[in-house]
Design a protein around this motif. Structure first.
Motif: not given
Length: 82
Positions: A52-70
């Motif tokens: 769960k922790r790894n999934f949440r970290l990956l989700l957080s990283a992907n949200v940050a990536k999309i926000v940065r790109q957008g």
């Protein structure tokens, strides 16, 4: 949040075809609002279950990536860390 992440490419294409950057801005706003709720409801680093922790970290990283790109598409610089 996961479903919203999968909609990013379509939003970018729609925004470009309609010459409407506000679609990206609104998408980023909604994504961040949804992630903020997730962040307050679920522990990330203190989660004991490693999967769960790894999934949440990956989700957080992907949200940050999309926000940065957008935001980059909108010409707005985003700090590397907050």
């Amino acid at each position: 949040s996961i479903q919203q992440l999968s909609e990013y490419a379509a939003i970018v294409l729609q925004s470009a075809s309609e010459y409407n950057p506000s679609l990206i801005a609104n998408y980023i706003y909604d994504l961040v609002k949804e992630y903020n709720q997730f962040y307050h409801e679920y522990s990330i680093l203190r989660e004991e279950n490693e999967a769960k922790r790894n999934f949440r970290l990956l989700l957080s990283a992907n949200v940050a990536k999309i926000v940065r790109q957008g935001m980059n598409l909108l010409g707005i610089d985003v700090p590397e860390r907050m």
